[in-house]
Design a protein around this motif. Structure first.
Motif, mmCIF file in Angstrom:
data_model
loop_
_atom_site.group_PDB
_atom_site.id
_atom_site.type_symbol
_atom_site.label_atom_id
_atom_site.label_comp_id
_atom_site.label_asym_id
_atom_site.label_seq_id
_atom_site.Cartn_x
_atom_site.Cartn_y
_atom_site.Cartn_z
ATOM 1 N N GLN A 1 0.830 -1.202 0.000
ATOM 2 C CA GLN A 1 0.000 0.000 0.000
ATOM 3 C C GLN A 1 0.870 1.259 0.000
ATOM 4 O O GLN A 1 0.492 2.279 -0.562
ATOM 5 N N ASP B 1 -5.506 -1.111 -14.826
ATOM 6 C CA ASP B 1 -6.788 -1.288 -14.150
ATOM 7 C C ASP B 1 -7.875 -1.617 -15.166
ATOM 8 O O ASP B 1 -7.599 -1.835 -16.355
ATOM 9 N N VAL C 1 -10.548 -5.295 -4.896
ATOM 10 C CA VAL C 1 -9.299 -4.776 -4.320
ATOM 11 C C VAL C 1 -8.854 -5.646 -3.155
ATOM 12 O O VAL C 1 -7.680 -6.025 -3.047
ATOM 13 N N THR D 1 -7.584 -8.963 -4.412
ATOM 14 C CA THR D 1 -6.229 -8.849 -4.959
ATOM 15 C C THR D 1 -5.199 -8.826 -3.844
ATOM 16 O O THR D 1 -4.157 -9.489 -3.933
ATOM 17 N N ARG D 2 -5.491 -8.082 -2.781
ATOM 18 C CA ARG D 2 -4.559 -8.036 -1.645
ATOM 19 C C ARG D 2 -4.411 -9.420 -1.012
ATOM 20 O O ARG D 2 -3.314 -9.812 -0.609
#
Length: 335
Positions: free
Chosen positions: A51, A84, A275, A278-279
């Motif tokens: 991040q 993206d 999101v 994906t993390r």
């Protein structure tokens, strides 16, 4: 027949046409140095998608400098061009590219060693001039002949033809190396590397017969003694894998291939915020590599894992592969 030299080995200035693939999202600096020391081209992989991109860039630079301290030979870095849903390039690509260029500008010796940058995933066009102006050789990984032609037209120096059997992020077109590589080598004039399925001198010889000028390997190098930064359980999972134990699943920016386990099964049923998912994928990959969680973590590996049964020494593997390939080609040569 002497050492296998060709346009690629001359361009990159290495002894053997054998490249270690990018193997993120964790540290590969020691492995990269070992491959380069053995006469191939090692690759420092990008350290995931933190991040805090500034912290990730600092880590990447530390890995690059660590590799340079362990070898006096050439090595590469790998940076995927992530995009993206709208096709816009994700911020990590520029952050990591800046880290590479800053490291080279700060150290002339390192700049001489770090002479190759490999891109993958998205189209590299916007980066070609910048990479060239910085004095780097630009390799780009493609999964189709059309992509290879576009990459050459954009100005890349080397094309890596990625077959669907490869581990990690695999091409969406799902074309295997035996079909893809000869089509790509017929369509472009720049040197071509084969990636996906290579593991020994016979497969290097086969790649050369298909028109490639070398191979890039990931899974074979994962199962090596010099891959000491990764947890031993990960390497053992590769050795234990049987033919057919691999599975393709939705990765971070496209199809991915790894070993079938609880994590890959969970992923096939996963829903929710993209999101966060994906993390979870990235953290799961890191956990498998660093903590040895090879059931609850995603174990990236190619189909070739089912054919790998021994832990090798990179120092012996790289020149041994080249010698075996030369012997195979010599046997095939007309008397």
């Amino acid at each position: 027949m002497g050492p296998i030299t060709n346009r690629y080995t001359d361009l990159v200035d290495i002894e053997h046409p054998i490249v270690q693939e990018g193997l993120g999202p964790f540290r590969t600096s020691k492995l990269a140095a070992a491959v380069s020391e053995a006469g191939g081209l090692g690759t420092v992989s990008m350290p995931g998608f933190p991040q805090d991109l500034a912290a990730g860039a600092r880590t990447f630079r530390e890995h690059i400098e660590e590799c340079a301290s362990m070898t006096g030979r050439h090595f590469a870095v790998n940076i995927p061009i992530g995009v993206d849903a709208n096709g816009d390039v994700l911020p990590f690509t520029d952050a990591y590219l800046d880290a590479v260029l800053d490291a080279r500008r700060a150290d002339e010796g390192l700049a001489r060693q770090l002479n190759v940058l490999t891109t993958s995933a998205g189209f590299p066009g916007r980066y070609v001039r910048r990479v060239r102006d910085e004095g780097l050789i630009h390799q780009h990984k493609v999964g189709s002949t059309r992509q290879a032609v576009k990459a050459q037209e954009a100005g890349v120096d080397v094309v890596i033809a990625a077959g669907y059997e490869m581990g990690g992020h695999a091409p969406a077109k799902a074309v295997h190396t035996f079909v893809l590589t000869p089509s790509v080598t017929e369509a472009v004039d720049v040197p071509v590397l084969l990636t996906g399925g290579a593991r020994d001198g016979r497969t290097l010889a086969a790649a050369l017969c298909l028109g490639a000028e070398g191979v890039a390997m990931g899974t074979r190098f994962v199962a090596s003694a010099e891959n000491s930064d990764w947890h031993p359980a990960y390497r053992q999972a590769i050795l234990d894998a049987a033919e057919g134990d691999d599975v393709a699943f939705d990765g971070v920016y496209g199809p991915c291939r790894g070993l079938r386990n609880a994590a890959s099964a969970k992923l096939s049923e996963a829903h929710g915020d993209p999101v966060e998912l994906t993390r979870w994928k990235i953290e799961s990959m890191r956990r498998a590599q660093t903590e040895g969680d090879v059931d609850g973590g995603l174990v990236l590996a190619g189909q070739v894992a089912g054919a790998i049964t021994d832990l090798v020494s990179v120092r012996e593997l790289v020149p041994g592969m080249a010698e075996e390939a030369a012997q195979v080609l010599r046997k095939l040569s007309p008397r």
